[in-house]
Design a protein around this motif. Structure first.
Motif, PDB file in Angstrom:
ATOM      1  N   ARG A  50      10.695  -0.979   2.678  1.00 28.41           N
ATOM      2  CA  ARG A  50      10.394  -2.189   3.439  1.00 28.41           C
ATOM      3  C   ARG A  50       8.876  -2.385   3.551  1.00 28.41           C
ATOM      4  O   ARG A  50       8.363  -3.497   3.351  1.00 28.41           O
ATOM      5  N   ILE A  51       8.162  -1.319   3.804  1.00 29.85           N
ATOM      6  CA  ILE A  51       6.699  -1.392   3.911  1.00 29.85           C
ATOM      7  C   ILE A  51       6.094  -1.740   2.560  1.00 29.85           C
ATOM      8  O   ILE A  51       5.188  -2.581   2.471  1.00 29.85           O
ATOM      9  N   ASP A  52       6.582  -1.110   1.484  1.00 28.40           N
ATOM     10  CA  ASP A  52       6.043  -1.366   0.140  1.00 28.40           C
ATOM     11  C   ASP A  52       6.280  -2.807  -0.303  1.00 28.40           C
ATOM     12  O   ASP A  52       5.521  -3.331  -1.126  1.00 28.40           O
ATOM     13  N   ARG A  53       7.318  -3.436   0.227  1.00 22.89           N
ATOM     14  CA  ARG A  53       7.577  -4.825  -0.142  1.00 22.89           C
ATOM     15  C   ARG A  53       6.819  -5.796   0.760  1.00 22.89           C
ATOM     16  O   ARG A  53       7.007  -7.004   0.662  1.00 22.89           O
ATOM     17  N   GLY A  54       5.966  -5.272   1.639  1.00 21.43           N
ATOM     18  CA  GLY A  54       5.140  -6.135   2.481  1.00 21.43           C
ATOM     19  C   GLY A  54       5.809  -6.593   3.754  1.00 21.43           C
ATOM     20  O   GLY A  54       5.322  -7.499   4.416  1.00 21.43           O
ATOM     21  N   GLU A  55       6.908  -5.966   4.118  1.00 23.11           N
ATOM     22  CA  GLU A  55       7.637  -6.354   5.324  1.00 23.11           C
ATOM     23  C   GLU A  55       7.337  -5.426   6.494  1.00 23.11           C
ATOM     24  O   GLU A  55       7.987  -5.505   7.532  1.00 23.11           O
ATOM     25  N   GLY A  56       6.381  -4.549   6.328  1.00 25.50           N
ATOM     26  CA  GLY A  56       6.042  -3.608   7.382  1.00 25.50           C
ATOM     27  C   GLY A  56       5.179  -4.258   8.451  1.00 25.50           C
ATOM     28  O   GLY A  56       4.665  -5.362   8.291  1.00 25.50           O
ATOM     29  N   GLY A  57       5.027  -3.563   9.532  1.00 31.52           N
ATOM     30  CA  GLY A  57       4.199  -4.054  10.617  1.00 31.52           C
ATOM     31  C   GLY A  57       2.724  -3.882  10.307  1.00 31.52           C
ATOM     32  O   GLY A  57       2.343  -3.260   9.314  1.00 31.52           O
ATOM     33  N   PRO A  58       1.881  -4.428  11.166  1.00 33.73           N
ATOM     34  CA  PRO A  58       0.441  -4.284  10.949  1.00 33.73           C
ATOM     35  C   PRO A  58       0.029  -2.816  11.063  1.00 33.73           C
ATOM     36  O   PRO A  58       0.516  -2.084  11.921  1.00 33.73           O
ATOM     37  N   GLY A  59      -0.837  -2.406  10.176  1.00 32.13           N
ATOM     38  CA  GLY A  59      -1.323  -1.028  10.191  1.00 32.13           C
ATOM     39  C   GLY A  59      -0.489  -0.056   9.388  1.00 32.13           C
ATOM     40  O   GLY A  59      -0.875   1.094   9.220  1.00 32.13           O
ATOM     41  N   GLU A  60       0.666  -0.476   8.886  1.00 34.89           N
ATOM     42  CA  GLU A  60       1.496   0.402   8.070  1.00 34.89           C
ATOM     43  C   GLU A  60       1.038   0.292   6.621  1.00 34.89           C
ATOM     44  O   GLU A  60       0.932  -0.807   6.071  1.00 34.89           O
ATOM     45  N   LEU A  61       0.744   1.430   6.008  1.00 34.94           N
ATOM     46  CA  LEU A  61       0.212   1.457   4.643  1.00 34.94           C
ATOM     47  C   LEU A  61       1.325   1.528   3.615  1.00 34.94           C
ATOM     48  O   LEU A  61       2.297   2.268   3.796  1.00 34.94           O
ATOM     49  N   THR A  62       1.155   0.804   2.521  1.00 33.54           N
ATOM     50  CA  THR A  62       2.101   0.898   1.420  1.00 33.54           C
ATOM     51  C   THR A  62       1.882   2.228   0.708  1.00 33.54           C
ATOM     52  O   THR A  62       0.882   2.916   0.943  1.00 33.54           O
ATOM     53  N   SER A  63       2.798   2.580  -0.182  1.00 31.77           N
ATOM     54  CA  SER A  63       2.659   3.839  -0.932  1.00 31.77           C
ATOM     55  C   SER A  63       1.379   3.851  -1.747  1.00 31.77           C
ATOM     56  O   SER A  63       0.681   4.869  -1.812  1.00 31.77           O
ATOM     57  N   ALA A  64       1.042   2.728  -2.374  1.00 30.66           N
ATOM     58  CA  ALA A  64      -0.186   2.646  -3.177  1.00 30.66           C
ATOM     59  C   ALA A  64      -1.416   2.834  -2.294  1.00 30.66           C
ATOM     60  O   ALA A  64      -2.370   3.529  -2.674  1.00 30.66           O
ATOM     61  N   GLU A  65      -1.398   2.234  -1.112  1.00 31.64           N
ATOM     62  CA  GLU A  65      -2.536   2.385  -0.191  1.00 31.64           C
ATOM     63  C   GLU A  65      -2.649   3.819   0.310  1.00 31.64           C
ATOM     64  O   GLU A  65      -3.748   4.350   0.464  1.00 31.64           O
ATOM     65  N   ARG A  66      -1.500   4.460   0.556  1.00 33.52           N
ATOM     66  CA  ARG A  66      -1.525   5.858   1.015  1.00 33.52           C
ATOM     67  C   ARG A  66      -2.076   6.775  -0.075  1.00 33.52           C
ATOM     68  O   ARG A  66      -2.842   7.693   0.201  1.00 33.52           O
ATOM     69  N   GLU A  67      -1.685   6.520  -1.337  1.00 38.57           N
ATOM     70  CA  GLU A  67      -2.205   7.322  -2.451  1.00 38.57           C
ATOM     71  C   GLU A  67      -3.702   7.126  -2.595  1.00 38.57           C
ATOM     72  O   GLU A  67      -4.451   8.085  -2.830  1.00 38.57           O
ATOM     73  N   GLU A  68      -4.166   5.874  -2.460  1.00 39.81           N
ATOM     74  CA  GLU A  68      -5.598   5.605  -2.559  1.00 39.81           C
ATOM     75  C   GLU A  68      -6.352   6.277  -1.417  1.00 39.81           C
ATOM     76  O   GLU A  68      -7.420   6.857  -1.627  1.00 39.81           O
ATOM     77  N   LEU A  69      -5.806   6.222  -0.216  1.00 37.68           N
ATOM     78  CA  LEU A  69      -6.440   6.868   0.926  1.00 37.68           C
ATOM     79  C   LEU A  69      -6.546   8.374   0.707  1.00 37.68           C
ATOM     80  O   LEU A  69      -7.587   8.980   0.976  1.00 37.68           O
ATOM     81  N   THR A  70      -5.497   8.978   0.192  1.00 38.61           N
ATOM     82  CA  THR A  70      -5.507  10.416  -0.106  1.00 38.61           C
ATOM     83  C   THR A  70      -6.569  10.740  -1.143  1.00 38.61           C
ATOM     84  O   THR A  70      -7.345  11.689  -0.996  1.00 38.61           O
ATOM     85  N   ARG A  71      -6.650   9.910  -2.203  1.00 39.08           N
ATOM     86  CA  ARG A  71      -7.641  10.120  -3.259  1.00 39.08           C
ATOM     87  C   ARG A  71      -9.061   9.985  -2.705  1.00 39.08           C
ATOM     88  O   ARG A  71      -9.935  10.807  -2.978  1.00 39.08           O
ATOM     89  N   LEU A  72      -9.286   8.981  -1.870  1.00 39.55           N
ATOM     90  CA  LEU A  72     -10.616   8.753  -1.308  1.00 39.55           C
ATOM     91  C   LEU A  72     -11.009   9.866  -0.335  1.00 39.55           C
ATOM     92  O   LEU A  72     -12.172  10.279  -0.301  1.00 39.55           O
ATOM     93  N   ARG A  73     -10.047  10.362   0.428  1.00 39.04           N
ATOM     94  CA  ARG A  73     -10.346  11.476   1.347  1.00 39.04           C
ATOM     95  C   ARG A  73     -10.707  12.737   0.567  1.00 39.04           C
ATOM     96  O   ARG A  73     -11.612  13.470   0.941  1.00 39.04           O
ATOM     97  N   ARG A  74      -9.978  12.985  -0.528  1.00 39.79           N
ATOM     98  CA  ARG A  74     -10.274  14.143  -1.378  1.00 39.79           C
ATOM     99  C   ARG A  74     -11.669  14.006  -1.985  1.00 39.79           C
ATOM    100  O   ARG A  74     -12.452  14.951  -2.000  1.00 39.79           O
TER     101      ARG A  74
END
Length: 133
Positions: A50-74
């Motif tokens: 549901r979040i990945d399809r853009g139906e999530g609430g504000p502040g909920e990250l999609t899988s792609a955004e979570r992967e990017e965040l993990t990569r950027l933190r690393r």
């Protein structure tokens, strides 16, 4: 209490389970029981979809955004380690005749365990520094 071993399900199985849960009039618990998975797992898969399809609430990250965040933190952690190493190297580097430090730093590349940096002193030559990831 759950098993100490976690089952791994293929992406195809998860996709099919999500589609079944979304199209069925049954509850997620009933669909999960029919498929032989835990209701918590299926509920999490449906929520993530549901979040990945853009139906999530504000502040909920999609899988792609979570992967990017993990990569950027690393990458940020790697750069912080590099900065710390370079801070330690700077005071001991020799000075040139004009009083400047004769130190130059070059990123050589990445390995499986981190980043290699070549530190070059004018008087001592090259020293290879490995920054652990």
């Amino acid at each position: 209490m759950g098993s100490q071993y976690s089952k791994r399900y293929s992406e195809e199985f998860k996709r099919d389970a999500i589609a079944l849960a979304r199209s069925s009039s049954k509850t997620i618990t009933e669909v999960a029981r029919d498929l032989g998975v835990s209701p918590e797992s299926l509920r999490g898969w449906v929520k993530r979809d549901r979040i990945d399809r853009g139906e999530g609430g504000p502040g909920e990250l999609t899988s792609a955004e979570r992967e990017e965040l993990t990569r950027l933190r690393r990458q940020n952690a790697e750069q912080q380690k590099t900065i710390e190493i370079l801070k330690k190297l700077r005071p001991s580097s020799p000075r040139t005749a004009t009083g400047e430090r004769g130190l130059s730093v070059h990123r050589c590349g990445e390995g499986l365990t981190g980043v290699f940096i070549a530190v070059r002193w004018l008087t001592w030559g090259f020293v290879l520094v490995h920054v652990w990831a």
